[in-house]
Design a protein around this motif. Structure first.
Motif, PDB file in Angstrom:
ATOM      1  N   VAL A 154      -1.349  -6.443  -2.528  1.00 15.60           N
ATOM      2  CA  VAL A 154      -1.697  -5.615  -1.084  1.00 15.60           C
ATOM      3  C   VAL A 154      -0.191  -6.203  -0.672  1.00 15.60           C
ATOM      4  O   VAL A 154      -0.583  -7.143  -0.158  1.00 15.60           O
ATOM      5  N   GLY A 155       0.897  -5.703  -0.497  1.00 19.67           N
ATOM      6  CA  GLY A 155       1.956  -5.949   0.549  1.00 19.67           C
ATOM      7  C   GLY A 155       2.806  -4.797   0.816  1.00 19.67           C
ATOM      8  O   GLY A 155       2.897  -3.863   0.400  1.00 19.67           O
ATOM      9  N   ILE A 156       4.156  -6.012   1.625  1.00 19.24           N
ATOM     10  CA  ILE A 156       4.876  -4.651   1.310  1.00 19.24           C
ATOM     11  C   ILE A 156       6.728  -5.014   0.324  1.00 19.24           C
ATOM     12  O   ILE A 156       6.248  -6.306  -0.477  1.00 19.24           O
ATOM     13  N   MET A 182     -10.729 -11.329  -7.162  1.00 19.34           N
ATOM     14  CA  MET A 182      -9.881 -11.455  -6.094  1.00 19.34           C
ATOM     15  C   MET A 182      -8.725 -10.398  -5.329  1.00 19.34           C
ATOM     16  O   MET A 182      -8.523  -9.757  -6.586  1.00 19.34           O
ATOM     17  N   ALA A 183      -8.251 -10.480  -4.219  1.00 18.42           N
ATOM     18  CA  ALA A 183      -7.437  -9.447  -3.505  1.00 18.42           C
ATOM     19  C   ALA A 183      -6.742 -10.385  -3.206  1.00 18.42           C
ATOM     20  O   ALA A 183      -6.879 -10.963  -1.869  1.00 18.42           O
ATOM     21  N   VAL A 184      -4.751 -10.046  -2.954  1.00 15.95           N
ATOM     22  CA  VAL A 184      -4.145 -11.178  -2.394  1.00 15.95           C
ATOM     23  C   VAL A 184      -3.523 -10.475  -1.433  1.00 15.95           C
ATOM     24  O   VAL A 184      -2.725  -8.998  -1.174  1.00 15.95           O
ATOM     25  N   VAL A 185      -3.420 -10.440  -0.175  1.00  8.67           N
ATOM     26  CA  VAL A 185      -2.560  -9.548   0.843  1.00  8.67           C
ATOM     27  C   VAL A 185      -1.809 -10.833   1.583  1.00  8.67           C
ATOM     28  O   VAL A 185      -1.184 -11.452   0.912  1.00  8.67           O
ATOM     29  N   ALA A 186      -0.515  -9.162   1.395  1.00 11.67           N
ATOM     30  CA  ALA A 186       1.118 -10.313   1.549  1.00 11.67           C
ATOM     31  C   ALA A 186       1.266 -11.035   0.693  1.00 11.67           C
ATOM     32  O   ALA A 186       2.007 -12.405   1.109  1.00 11.67           O
ATOM     33  N   ARG A 214       7.916  -3.300  10.730  1.00  6.25           N
ATOM     34  CA  ARG A 214       6.789  -3.698  10.922  1.00  6.25           C
ATOM     35  C   ARG A 214       5.695  -3.419   9.636  1.00  6.25           C
ATOM     36  O   ARG A 214       6.152  -2.584   8.698  1.00  6.25           O
ATOM     37  N   GLN A 215       5.683  -4.505   9.953  1.00  7.73           N
ATOM     38  CA  GLN A 215       4.597  -4.803   8.342  1.00  7.73           C
ATOM     39  C   GLN A 215       2.973  -4.802   8.346  1.00  7.73           C
ATOM     40  O   GLN A 215       2.135  -4.795   9.564  1.00  7.73           O
ATOM     41  N   GLY A 244     -14.669 -10.464 -13.275  1.00  6.22           N
ATOM     42  CA  GLY A 244     -13.481 -11.341 -12.849  1.00  6.22           C
ATOM     43  C   GLY A 244     -12.594 -10.414 -11.776  1.00  6.22           C
ATOM     44  O   GLY A 244     -11.448 -10.465 -11.412  1.00  6.22           O
ATOM     45  N   GLY A 245     -12.066  -9.328 -12.206  1.00  7.63           N
ATOM     46  CA  GLY A 245     -11.619  -8.203 -11.538  1.00  7.63           C
ATOM     47  C   GLY A 245     -10.267  -7.826 -12.386  1.00  7.63           C
ATOM     48  O   GLY A 245     -10.088  -8.089 -13.610  1.00  7.63           O
ATOM     49  N   GLN A 246      -9.626  -7.033 -11.530  1.00  8.25           N
ATOM     50  CA  GLN A 246      -8.345  -6.765 -11.994  1.00  8.25           C
ATOM     51  C   GLN A 246      -7.510  -6.949 -11.501  1.00  8.25           C
ATOM     52  O   GLN A 246      -7.459  -7.334 -10.778  1.00  8.25           O
ATOM     53  N   CYS A 247      -6.372  -6.835 -12.193  1.00  3.63           N
ATOM     54  CA  CYS A 247      -5.065  -6.940 -11.757  1.00  3.63           C
ATOM     55  C   CYS A 247      -4.152  -6.016 -11.402  1.00  3.63           C
ATOM     56  O   CYS A 247      -3.882  -4.938 -11.805  1.00  3.63           O
ATOM     57  N   ILE A 248      -3.569  -5.399  -9.604  1.00  6.95           N
ATOM     58  CA  ILE A 248      -2.647  -4.651  -9.351  1.00  6.95           C
ATOM     59  C   ILE A 248      -2.210  -4.995  -8.150  1.00  6.95           C
ATOM     60  O   ILE A 248      -2.557  -5.790  -7.273  1.00  6.95           O
ATOM     61  N   ALA A 249      -1.156  -3.329  -8.397  1.00  2.64           N
ATOM     62  CA  ALA A 249      -0.339  -4.662  -7.257  1.00  2.64           C
ATOM     63  C   ALA A 249      -0.235  -3.039  -6.474  1.00  2.64           C
ATOM     64  O   ALA A 249       0.817  -2.275  -6.690  1.00  2.64           O
ATOM     65  N   ARG A 250      -0.075  -3.361  -5.637  1.00  3.93           N
ATOM     66  CA  ARG A 250      -0.090  -2.081  -4.391  1.00  3.93           C
ATOM     67  C   ARG A 250       1.480  -2.071  -2.785  1.00  3.93           C
ATOM     68  O   ARG A 250       0.855  -3.412  -2.455  1.00  3.93           O
ATOM     69  N   VAL A 251       1.943  -1.225  -2.969  1.00  5.67           N
ATOM     70  CA  VAL A 251       3.370  -1.645  -2.621  1.00  5.67           C
ATOM     71  C   VAL A 251       2.683  -1.011  -1.070  1.00  5.67           C
ATOM     72  O   VAL A 251       2.950   1.308  -0.960  1.00  5.67           O
TER      73      VAL A 251
END
Length: 332
Positions: free
Chosen positions: A140-142, A127-131, A270-271, A295-302
């Motif tokens: 992935v978010g700010i 899964m990938a979660v936005v914002a 601006r986001q 099942g996917g990895q756990c990555i946090a991208r800012v």
């Protein structure tokens, strides 16, 4: 090989053998991992997009980014929308899983729904979660707290000391982080604070704006957790014959189409929604290809945000803060 033939409906299997395999499948409650099958055979990338966001402006930016990245990656998107802005049913999510998707992108507030993620995790889908920010998926978010802090300091630099804030959906981590950023900056400046609850929708912004402006001594500036609610505050101000920004400064977060289509145009954070969506899909596809069916990895991208100044925010009438002073405070 025989089990594979039975599952795929190959006619070259004896009836007795087919019945034995099917009986075992039923006994084990086995379901094929369609995500792994589709990736191993390299036929196509099928990505589920589950959404129920009340903000049309947010979804417009998100979909533009995810469609562009999907086109570049030759990925097929399958959309599932929750009815009336709610969470899709368990059966609807299971139907999406059964369509052969290899991964899922979740938009707020569904990205932080433990129920939805549990269903997807049980199916072995990355899964990938936005914002949003979750511990068991790509996020992935700010930096939401810093974004709200930066905008609050900008309003303070303009000379405002009576500040209002409209909180977003209480079930989203972005709402909590933005409130924390606003509160920290306002308290550091000794500003008077008023807070109203919203849910990121325009309608909730109307209600919250009325509440803030009904105060005996109303704020001279209001920061809303997104542009839709900020646009609603501008509408409330106009109905009350208040000049924006002369009588009331208004600011938002997102820099969506709403920020530039109303009058006056919004000062906002601006986001980069398109970039957030594109990065989330890129990371998801890379993860799917690296470990299909795992099942996917756990990555946090800012990603970086930016403060955009427009005509909706200015010094309060009684304040003589100079532009140079405002810039100096903003740099601190």
């Amino acid at each position: 090989m025989t089990v594979s033939r039975v599952i795929n409906g190959d006619p070259g299997v004896r009836d007795e053998t087919r019945e034995t395999v099917n009986a075992t499948i039923r006994a084990l409650n086995y379901t094929p991992n369609l995500s792994a099958r589709s990736l191993v055979t390299a036929r196509e990338l099928r990505i589920g997009v589950i959404y129920a966001n009340p903000s049309a402006a947010f979804m417009s930016g998100f979909l533009a980014g995810v469609f562009e990245e999907a086109s570049a990656r030759a990925a097929q998107l399958i959309l599932l929308k929750g009815k009336n802005g709610g969470v899709p049913t368990h059966a609807e999510i299971e139907q999406l899983i059964g369509s052969g998707i290899g991964g899922v992108i979740l938009t707020p507030p569904l990205g932080e729904s433990a129920e939805v993620r549990q269903i997807l995790r049980a199916a072995g889908l990355p899964m990938a979660v936005v914002a949003g920010r979750v511990p068991d998926a790509i996020s992935v978010g700010i930096d939401d707290q810093r974004a709200a802090h930066d905008m609050t300091r900008h309003l303070i630099a303009l000379g405002h000391r009576r500040l209002g804030f409209i909180v977003g959906n209480p079930n989203q981590s972005a709402s909590i982080a933005r409130l924390a950023g606003f509160t920290a900056a306002a308290q550091a400046a000794g500003a008077e604070i008023r807070v109203a609850q919203g849910d990121f929708s325009y309608t909730s912004g109307l209600v919250a704006g009325e509440q803030l402006l009904d105060a005996a001594v109303p704020p001279t500036a209001i920061l809303a957790s997104n542009d839709d609610m900020a646009a609603a505050v501008v509408s409330v101000a106009h109905r009350r014959n208040l000049n924006v920004p002369g009588d009331l400064s208004v600011a938002g977060i997102d820099d969506s189409t709403a920020a530039t289509t109303l009058w006056p145009p919004l000062t906002t954070i601006r986001q980069p929604l398109q970039e957030l969506a594109g990065e989330a899909l890129r990371l998801l596809i890379d993860d799917m290809r690296a470990a299909p069916g795992k099942g996917g990895q756990c990555i946090a991208r800012v990603l970086d945000h930016a403060l955009v100044t427009r005509e909706s925010a200015a010094p309060p009438r009684a304040c003589a803060t100079s532009p140079d002073a405002a810039r100096a405070v903003d740099r601190q």
